[in-house]
Scaffold this motif. Structure first.
Motif, mmCIF file in Angstrom:
data_model
loop_
_atom_site.group_PDB
_atom_site.id
_atom_site.type_symbol
_atom_site.label_atom_id
_atom_site.label_comp_id
_atom_site.label_asym_id
_atom_site.label_seq_id
_atom_site.Cartn_x
_atom_site.Cartn_y
_atom_site.Cartn_z
ATOM 1 N N TYR A 35 0.936 -1.204 -0.087
ATOM 2 C CA TYR A 35 -0.155 -0.012 -0.154
ATOM 3 C C TYR A 35 0.933 1.212 0.051
ATOM 4 C CZ TYR A 35 -3.734 -3.376 0.965
ATOM 5 O OH TYR A 35 -4.424 -4.692 0.387
ATOM 6 N N HIS A 36 0.481 2.236 -0.878
ATOM 7 C CA HIS A 36 1.420 3.303 -1.005
ATOM 8 C C HIS A 36 0.639 4.589 -0.925
ATOM 9 C CE1 HIS A 36 0.868 1.639 -4.753
ATOM 10 N NE2 HIS A 36 1.163 2.890 -5.351
ATOM 11 N N SER A 37 1.198 5.577 -0.287
ATOM 12 C CA SER A 37 0.565 7.177 -0.447
ATOM 13 C C SER A 37 1.701 8.023 -1.290
ATOM 14 C CB SER A 37 0.784 7.569 0.974
ATOM 15 O OG SER A 37 -0.221 6.832 1.771
ATOM 16 N N ASP A 52 -0.991 12.450 -8.339
ATOM 17 C CA ASP A 52 -2.207 11.649 -8.679
ATOM 18 C C ASP A 52 -1.608 10.611 -9.655
ATOM 19 O OD1 ASP A 52 -3.732 13.299 -7.024
ATOM 20 O OD2 ASP A 52 -5.090 13.862 -8.863
ATOM 21 N N GLU A 53 -2.186 9.352 -9.370
ATOM 22 C CA GLU A 53 -1.451 8.357 -10.399
ATOM 23 C C GLU A 53 -2.762 7.929 -11.111
ATOM 24 O OE1 GLU A 53 1.511 6.074 -7.143
ATOM 25 O OE2 GLU A 53 -0.161 5.003 -7.954
ATOM 26 N N VAL A 54 -2.521 7.877 -12.423
ATOM 27 C CA VAL A 54 -3.406 7.150 -13.160
ATOM 28 C C VAL A 54 -3.086 6.010 -14.076
ATOM 29 C CG1 VAL A 54 -5.151 7.899 -15.412
ATOM 30 C CG2 VAL A 54 -4.188 9.678 -14.069
ATOM 31 N N ALA A 98 -4.209 6.677 0.563
ATOM 32 C CA ALA A 98 -3.234 5.373 0.245
ATOM 33 C C ALA A 98 -3.888 4.251 -0.377
ATOM 34 C CB ALA A 98 -2.804 4.924 1.729
ATOM 35 N N HIS A 99 -3.307 3.736 -1.411
ATOM 36 C CA HIS A 99 -3.923 2.809 -2.297
ATOM 37 C C HIS A 99 -2.919 1.682 -2.317
ATOM 38 C CE1 HIS A 99 -1.569 5.046 -5.328
ATOM 39 N NE2 HIS A 99 -1.588 3.900 -5.985
ATOM 40 N N GLY A 100 -3.722 0.521 -2.803
ATOM 41 C CA GLY A 100 -2.887 -0.656 -2.957
ATOM 42 C C GLY A 100 -3.739 -1.954 -3.321
HETATM 43 FE FE LIG Z 1 0.188 3.211 -7.280
#
Ligand SMILES: [Fe+2]
Length: 402
Positions: A311-313, A318-320, A349-351
């Motif tokens: 998981y990463h912040s 912004d990530e596309v 945070a996403h993952g």
């Molecule tokens: Fe990512």
């Protein structure tokens, strides 16, 4: 691009007389970046390149955007944008629809079967990823044959047009910058050669043919569609210039400024004993954004490795992610498939989706293909993005919306 090239007929010395077989002078044009203190090329025209007979407004497609507020991750299904046979009446330039954008970069998508008008983007470089289909990009520098997996990098103000070929639709993911787009500086020597640690090099770049001289302007002239800075949404406007001569009248050029193609299959992924961070996957960069790609590769070989990402912040970005092929391990269970985009905004945070981390243990190979754009300023949603937002991706880590 720092690598010197020459095509067609040029004189031995710069800024000296260059004549055709009848003794007529060619018209030399210096096309240069950053106030002529960076890359440039010299082009030799048969006609005066400044000649314009008329101008009119080009009514651009909707460039308006809506803030991502309240903030949420999104899943956008791009393949729903051009249903049925709709693509047959669109071209890869005027058919573009705006998915996401900010003041530095705009991401468009088009599915096309028509030839575009002659076109020049005066706002910034374009990096157009060809998701599928075949075509030729005809440019003032020469032609580029393009197909699936190609990144087509077109410098700002390059006159060109897209010609789909074959029977299948040409699907293009057009990354339009307000700046230049180039390989990351850390891949290059102080003089611009690709270094040994770079995941691609000069041999992988496909360059223009000799310029194709077109004389058929006809009595009605030739139109060039120009996207430029102006009063429209996002400070972007369109104009059409009517030229007395066809702009493809270049008999030769030389220099370090020209369009080129790089295919994603020629990217040699950097892998490690444990998970490699996103910068290991970078392919290009522009001002305030980067382009990365995730390609089929062997994965981490530590005996206790967790192959999917942590998981990463990404606190500044912004990530596309645009999923263009394969089977994307970390997103299993989210409804994401080929043709999907995910937007993971800064501040969240996403993952991996629930269960994906456990399912990946012991994996030795990921068959995934994705193109990622990370922006340092927040992205807003264009009309096309809003039209294909699934509305539920944000809750997939929690098992549903409350
Ligand atoms: Fe990512």
């Amino acid at each position: 691009m720092a690598h010197y090239q020459q095509r067609g007929h040029i004189p031995p010395k710069r800024h000296t007389q260059h004549r055709d077989g009848e003794g007529n002078l060619y018209y030399e044009e210096l096309m240069g970046e950053e106030g002529f203190s960076s890359d440039s090329s010299l082009l030799y025209h048969r006609h005066i390149p400044s000649a314009v007979q008329d101008v009119r407004v080009w009514e651009l497609h909707d460039h308006g955007t809506t803030p991502n507020h309240p903030l949420r991750p999104m899943h956008l299904g791009l393949h729903d944008l051009f249903p049925g046979e709709d693509w047959k009446r669109h071209d890869p330039v005027t058919g573009r629809r705006l998915v996401l954008g900010n003041a530095d970069v705009r991401i468009h998508y088009a599915v096309a079967g028509e030839t575009s008008p002659l076109y020049r983007n005066a706002i910034g470089d374009e990096c157009v990823y060809v998701e599928s289909g075949d075509g030729v990009v005809e440019t003032v520098f020469g032609d580029l044959t393009v197909g699936e997996g190609d990144y087509v990098v077109i410098p700002r103000a390059t006159t060109h047009r897209w010609v789909p070929t074959g029977d299948a639709p040409l699907r293009v993911y057009a990354i339009e910058a307000n700046s230049h787009i180039a390989p990351p500086k850390r891949y290059l020597s102080r003089y611009g050669q690709f270094l040994e640690h770079a995941p691609y090099c000069e041999r992988d770049l496909r360059l223009p043919t000799d310029p194709q001289v077109v004389d058929a302007a006809g009595s009605s002239g030739v139109e060039v569609y120009i996207k430029h800075r102006g009063p429209g949404a996002g400070g972007i406007a369109g104009s059409v210039h009517l030229l007395p001569h066809h702009p493809f009248d270049v008999v030769g050029w030389d220099g370090c400024l020209y369009p080129y193609v790089f295919n994603i299959a020629d990217y040699m992924p950097i892998t490690g004993k444990v998970h490699q961070p996103p910068p290991a996957h970078q392919v290009f960069e522009g001002n305030n954004f980067v382009i990365c790609n995730f390609v089929p590769r062997k994965v981490d070989y530590h005996e206790l490795a967790v192959p999917v990402p942590y998981y990463h912040s990404n606190v500044d970005s912004d990530e596309v992610m645009f999923y263009v092929g394969g089977d994307y391990e970390a997103r299993k269970g989210s409804g994401i498939g080929v043709g999907s985009i995910t937007l993971h905004p800064g501040g969240h945070a996403h993952g991996p989706q629930p269960g994906a981390m456990e399912a990946s243990l012991g994996a030795e190979f990921f068959d995934e293909l994705a193109v990622m754009v990370d922006t340092f300023r927040p992205l807003e949603v264009g009309e096309a993005g809003a039209a294909v937002d699934d509305g539920k991706y944000a809750w997939t880590w929690a098992g549903g919306r409350k």
